[in-house]
Design a protein around this motif. Structure first.
Motif, PDB file in Angstrom:
ATOM      1  N   ALA A   2       0.827  -1.196   0.000  1.00 36.93           N
ATOM      2  CA  ALA A   2       0.000   0.000   0.000  1.00 36.93           C
ATOM      3  C   ALA A   2       0.864   1.250   0.000  1.00 36.93           C
ATOM      4  O   ALA A   2       1.960   1.261   0.549  1.00 36.93           O
ATOM      5  CB  ALA A   2      -0.912  -0.019   1.221  1.00 36.93           C
ATOM      6  N   ASP A   3       0.363   2.305  -0.649  1.00 40.22           N
ATOM      7  CA  ASP A   3       1.089   3.571  -0.655  1.00 40.22           C
ATOM      8  C   ASP A   3       1.285   4.045   0.778  1.00 40.22           C
ATOM      9  O   ASP A   3       0.356   4.035   1.594  1.00 40.22           O
ATOM     10  CB  ASP A   3       0.308   4.632  -1.441  1.00 40.22           C
ATOM     11  N   GLY A   4       2.498   4.475   1.105  1.00 39.08           N
ATOM     12  CA  GLY A   4       2.791   4.973   2.436  1.00 39.08           C
ATOM     13  C   GLY A   4       3.210   3.900   3.420  1.00 39.08           C
ATOM     14  O   GLY A   4       3.755   4.213   4.478  1.00 39.08           O
ATOM     15  N   ALA A   5       2.962   2.631   3.089  1.00 36.69           N
ATOM     16  CA  ALA A   5       3.379   1.544   3.972  1.00 36.69           C
ATOM     17  C   ALA A   5       4.878   1.330   3.830  1.00 36.69           C
ATOM     18  O   ALA A   5       5.459   1.600   2.784  1.00 36.69           O
ATOM     19  CB  ALA A   5       2.621   0.270   3.617  1.00 36.69           C
ATOM     20  N   PRO A   6       5.530   0.855   4.884  1.00 39.46           N
ATOM     21  CA  PRO A   6       6.964   0.577   4.764  1.00 39.46           C
ATOM     22  C   PRO A   6       7.229  -0.454   3.677  1.00 39.46           C
ATOM     23  O   PRO A   6       6.415  -1.357   3.452  1.00 39.46           O
ATOM     24  CB  PRO A   6       7.331   0.017   6.152  1.00 39.46           C
ATOM     25  N   SER A   7       8.346  -0.316   3.002  1.00 41.57           N
ATOM     26  CA  SER A   7       8.710  -1.287   1.982  1.00 41.57           C
ATOM     27  C   SER A   7       9.039  -2.622   2.637  1.00 41.57           C
ATOM     28  O   SER A   7       9.266  -2.707   3.848  1.00 41.57           O
ATOM     29  CB  SER A   7       9.923  -0.793   1.194  1.00 41.57           C
ATOM     30  N   ARG A   8       9.076  -3.667   1.826  1.00 40.96           N
ATOM     31  CA  ARG A   8       9.469  -4.975   2.365  1.00 40.96           C
ATOM     32  C   ARG A   8      10.875  -4.920   2.945  1.00 40.96           C
ATOM     33  O   ARG A   8      11.158  -5.546   3.965  1.00 40.96           O
ATOM     34  CB  ARG A   8       9.403  -6.046   1.281  1.00 40.96           C
ATOM     35  N   ILE A   9      11.759  -4.180   2.276  1.00 44.54           N
ATOM     36  CA  ILE A   9      13.145  -4.107   2.757  1.00 44.54           C
ATOM     37  C   ILE A   9      13.195  -3.419   4.113  1.00 44.54           C
ATOM     38  O   ILE A   9      13.811  -3.914   5.060  1.00 44.54           O
ATOM     39  CB  ILE A   9      14.040  -3.377   1.735  1.00 44.54           C
ATOM     40  N   ALA A  10      12.531  -2.262   4.222  1.00 41.65           N
ATOM     41  CA  ALA A  10      12.520  -1.532   5.495  1.00 41.65           C
ATOM     42  C   ALA A  10      11.872  -2.362   6.595  1.00 41.65           C
ATOM     43  O   ALA A  10      12.361  -2.410   7.734  1.00 41.65           O
ATOM     44  CB  ALA A  10      11.792  -0.200   5.333  1.00 41.65           C
ATOM     45  N   SER A  11      10.778  -3.040   6.264  1.00 40.46           N
ATOM     46  CA  SER A  11      10.084  -3.856   7.259  1.00 40.46           C
ATOM     47  C   SER A  11      10.960  -5.002   7.744  1.00 40.46           C
ATOM     48  O   SER A  11      11.006  -5.317   8.939  1.00 40.46           O
ATOM     49  CB  SER A  11       8.785  -4.416   6.670  1.00 40.46           C
ATOM     50  N   ARG A  12      11.677  -5.623   6.822  1.00 41.35           N
ATOM     51  CA  ARG A  12      12.523  -6.752   7.205  1.00 41.35           C
ATOM     52  C   ARG A  12      13.665  -6.297   8.116  1.00 41.35           C
ATOM     53  O   ARG A  12      13.946  -6.924   9.135  1.00 41.35           O
ATOM     54  CB  ARG A  12      13.047  -7.445   5.952  1.00 41.35           C
ATOM     55  N   PHE A  13      14.333  -5.212   7.751  1.00 42.85           N
ATOM     56  CA  PHE A  13      15.427  -4.741   8.602  1.00 42.85           C
ATOM     57  C   PHE A  13      14.911  -4.269   9.961  1.00 42.85           C
ATOM     58  O   PHE A  13      15.576  -4.462  10.990  1.00 42.85           O
ATOM     59  CB  PHE A  13      16.217  -3.634   7.911  1.00 42.85           C
ATOM     60  N   ALA A  14      13.724  -3.671   9.987  1.00 37.94           N
ATOM     61  CA  ALA A  14      13.151  -3.237  11.270  1.00 37.94           C
ATOM     62  C   ALA A  14      12.865  -4.432  12.173  1.00 37.94           C
ATOM     63  O   ALA A  14      13.145  -4.403  13.383  1.00 37.94           O
ATOM     64  CB  ALA A  14      11.870  -2.442  11.030  1.00 37.94           C
ATOM     65  N   SER A  15      12.323  -5.494  11.602  1.00 36.12           N
ATOM     66  CA  SER A  15      12.017  -6.675  12.417  1.00 36.12           C
ATOM     67  C   SER A  15      13.295  -7.346  12.907  1.00 36.12           C
ATOM     68  O   SER A  15      13.353  -7.847  14.040  1.00 36.12           O
ATOM     69  CB  SER A  15      11.161  -7.664  11.624  1.00 36.12           C
ATOM     70  N   LEU A  16      14.344  -7.331  12.090  1.00 36.14           N
ATOM     71  CA  LEU A  16      15.615  -7.926  12.502  1.00 36.14           C
ATOM     72  C   LEU A  16      16.275  -7.091  13.604  1.00 36.14           C
ATOM     73  O   LEU A  16      16.879  -7.645  14.530  1.00 36.14           O
ATOM     74  CB  LEU A  16      16.550  -8.072  11.307  1.00 36.14           C
ATOM     75  N   ARG A  17      16.160  -5.768  13.496  1.00 35.80           N
ATOM     76  CA  ARG A  17      16.678  -4.915  14.569  1.00 35.80           C
ATOM     77  C   ARG A  17      15.976  -5.232  15.880  1.00 35.80           C
ATOM     78  O   ARG A  17      16.596  -5.273  16.945  1.00 35.80           O
ATOM     79  CB  ARG A  17      16.497  -3.437  14.212  1.00 35.80           C
ATOM     80  N   ALA A  18      14.660  -5.449  15.795  1.00 34.50           N
ATOM     81  CA  ALA A  18      13.896  -5.779  16.998  1.00 34.50           C
ATOM     82  C   ALA A  18      14.347  -7.109  17.595  1.00 34.50           C
ATOM     83  O   ALA A  18      14.306  -7.308  18.814  1.00 34.50           O
ATOM     84  CB  ALA A  18      12.405  -5.821  16.672  1.00 34.50           C
ATOM     85  N   GLU A  19      14.786  -8.024  16.746  1.00 33.28           N
ATOM     86  CA  GLU A  19      15.308  -9.312  17.211  1.00 33.28           C
ATOM     87  C   GLU A  19      16.752  -9.195  17.704  1.00 33.28           C
ATOM     88  O   GLU A  19      17.272 -10.121  18.319  1.00 33.28           O
ATOM     89  CB  GLU A  19      15.271 -10.343  16.083  1.00 33.28           C
ATOM     90  N   GLY A  20      17.398  -8.076  17.377  1.00 34.93           N
ATOM     91  CA  GLY A  20      18.777  -7.887  17.790  1.00 34.93           C
ATOM     92  C   GLY A  20      19.782  -8.640  16.946  1.00 34.93           C
ATOM     93  O   GLY A  20      20.836  -9.049  17.445  1.00 34.93           O
ATOM     94  N   ARG A  21      19.494  -8.814  15.674  1.00 35.29           N
ATOM     95  CA  ARG A  21      20.434  -9.528  14.811  1.00 35.29           C
ATOM     96  C   ARG A  21      20.512  -8.903  13.424  1.00 35.29           C
ATOM     97  O   ARG A  21      19.668  -8.094  13.025  1.00 35.29           O
ATOM     98  CB  ARG A  21      20.053 -11.002  14.695  1.00 35.29           C
ATOM     99  N   GLY A  22      21.545  -9.300  12.710  1.00 33.60           N
ATOM    100  CA  GLY A  22      21.729  -8.848  11.345  1.00 33.60           C
ATOM    101  C   GLY A  22      21.022  -9.759  10.351  1.00 33.60           C
ATOM    102  O   GLY A  22      20.429 -10.778  10.718  1.00 33.60           O
ATOM    103  N   ALA A  23      21.126  -9.390   9.078  1.00 36.48           N
ATOM    104  CA  ALA A  23      20.439 -10.107   8.012  1.00 36.48           C
ATOM    105  C   ALA A  23      21.420 -10.940   7.198  1.00 36.48           C
ATOM    106  O   ALA A  23      22.584 -10.583   7.042  1.00 36.48           O
ATOM    107  CB  ALA A  23      19.719  -9.121   7.092  1.00 36.48           C
ATOM    108  N   LEU A  24      20.912 -12.029   6.650  1.00 33.82           N
ATOM    109  CA  LEU A  24      21.637 -12.790   5.638  1.00 33.82           C
ATOM    110  C   LEU A  24      20.968 -12.533   4.297  1.00 33.82           C
ATOM    111  O   LEU A  24      19.764 -12.772   4.135  1.00 33.82           O
ATOM    112  CB  LEU A  24      21.608 -14.287   5.956  1.00 33.82           C
ATOM    113  N   ILE A  25      21.760 -12.040   3.356  1.00 33.35           N
ATOM    114  CA  ILE A  25      21.283 -11.806   1.997  1.00 33.35           C
ATOM    115  C   ILE A  25      21.980 -12.816   1.087  1.00 33.35           C
ATOM    116  O   ILE A  25      23.205 -12.835   1.001  1.00 33.35           O
ATOM    117  CB  ILE A  25      21.584 -10.376   1.527  1.00 33.35           C
ATOM    118  N   THR A  26      21.195 -13.662   0.450  1.00 34.09           N
ATOM    119  CA  THR A  26      21.768 -14.686  -0.427  1.00 34.09           C
ATOM    120  C   THR A  26      21.486 -14.349  -1.887  1.00 34.09           C
ATOM    121  O   THR A  26      20.647 -13.506  -2.195  1.00 34.09           O
ATOM    122  CB  THR A  26      21.219 -16.078  -0.096  1.00 34.09           C
ATOM    123  N   PHE A  27      22.187 -15.037  -2.759  1.00 39.94           N
ATOM    124  CA  PHE A  27      22.179 -14.694  -4.184  1.00 39.94           C
ATOM    125  C   PHE A  27      21.884 -15.928  -5.022  1.00 39.94           C
ATOM    126  O   PHE A  27      22.412 -17.014  -4.758  1.00 39.94           O
ATOM    127  CB  PHE A  27      23.554 -14.134  -4.555  1.00 39.94           C
TER     128      PHE A  27
END
Length: 282
Positions: A2-27
């Motif tokens: 939805a317009d104005g909603a956080p992007s998937r990227i922002a939402s994912r990093f925010a949830s990981l910050r709340a968990e106190g950990r970093g992200a794994l980005i695979t290719f």
């Protein structure tokens, strides 16, 4: 989204910050060594522990890629990879996973040939969240961002060890999603940065942006991924996964019955390293 909603990227990093950990980005390279195998890898990576997934778009002149990624791109092209086919892969992935952020990584020529406006619309509709366009400098990015910004596609910038204080704000201008720190000079997959170098480099970038910072180019092992996740916000692993894939292909270059699972097992090991990184440091 939805317009104005956080992007998937922002939402994912925010949830990981709340968990106190970093992200794994695979290719995963699109269509490497065939479409079905790359689709199976893409579908399986989140369940194996990937927090975000980059999809490489094969291109005939991949000037920033090392031998491993070049060979993956060649296999993908041989299997019929196109930009449109890559978007179809994302569309199929989104039918089952609407949460995991997907970033396309590649070069500008295929986008230019496709048509930037048409590409931005089709990419957004397919479910792409971000773009890493390796050969598009900030000074020339307007011809793409004028189309991607309205579609909420985030242009992720590359910052290198050679990016000085004067250049850094220019590179970061208009960037979104996260900052991709190229931890070594040169091509992908050839060597790794030291933890001491990263500990010096990342704070300098943090002073210039509020975006999460991901470390890539040379992150291969669970230990290196853990170090990147401790120092920055994410570890990007590409060549190591592609090497595992390539090493399990048969004599004709085809995936074996257990090839996908072998790569996903490696993702699980990397994810375990990333998840334990900050607990170990505490």
């Amino acid at each position: 989204m939805a317009d104005g909603a956080p992007s998937r990227i922002a939402s994912r990093f925010a949830s990981l910050r709340a968990e106190g950990r970093g992200a794994l980005i695979t290719f995963v390279e699109a269509f490497d060594p065939d479409r079905a195998t790359s689709e199976a890898l893409l579908a399986g990576m989140p369940g194996a522990g990937a927090d975000l997934v980059e999809i490489g778009v094969p291109f005939t002149d991949p000037m920033a890629d090392g031998p491993t990624v070049q060979r993956a791109g060649q296999r993908g092209l041989k299997a019929g990879a196109t930009l449109a086919g890559t978007l179809e892969m994302v569309r199929g992935f989104r039918a089952k996973d609407n949460a995991t952020p997907v970033v396309l990584m590649g070069y500008y020529n295929p986008i230019y040939s496709y048509g930037p406006e048409r590409f931005a619309k089709d990419a957004a509709e397919a479910g792409v969240d971000g773009l890493i366009v390796v050969d598009l400098p900030p000074e020339e990015a307007d011809e793409l961002t004028v189309h991607t910004a309205p579609q909420r596609l985030e242009l992720i910038r590359l910052v290198a060890p050679t990016t000085d204080e004067k250049r850094l704000p220019v590179v970061l201008s208009g960037s979104g999603g996260f900052v991709y720190y190229v931890s070594i000079t040169g091509i992908t997959g050839t060597r790794s940065a030291t933890e001491e170098h990263l500990a010096e480099a990342i704070p300098r970038i943090r002073r210039a942006t509020d975006l999460p910072i991901a470390i890539g180019f040379g992150v291969r092992t669970p230990e290196q991924a853990a170090a990147a996740a401790r120092i920055a916000d994410a570890a990007v692993v590409a060549s190591a996964l592609l090497d595992t894939l390539a090493g399990d292909l048969d004599e004709a270059g085809r995936a074996r019955p257990g090839t996908v699972e072998k790569v996903l097992e490696q993702v699980r090991a990397l994810a375990s390293g990333v998840r334990g990184a900050r607990r170990q440091a505490a």
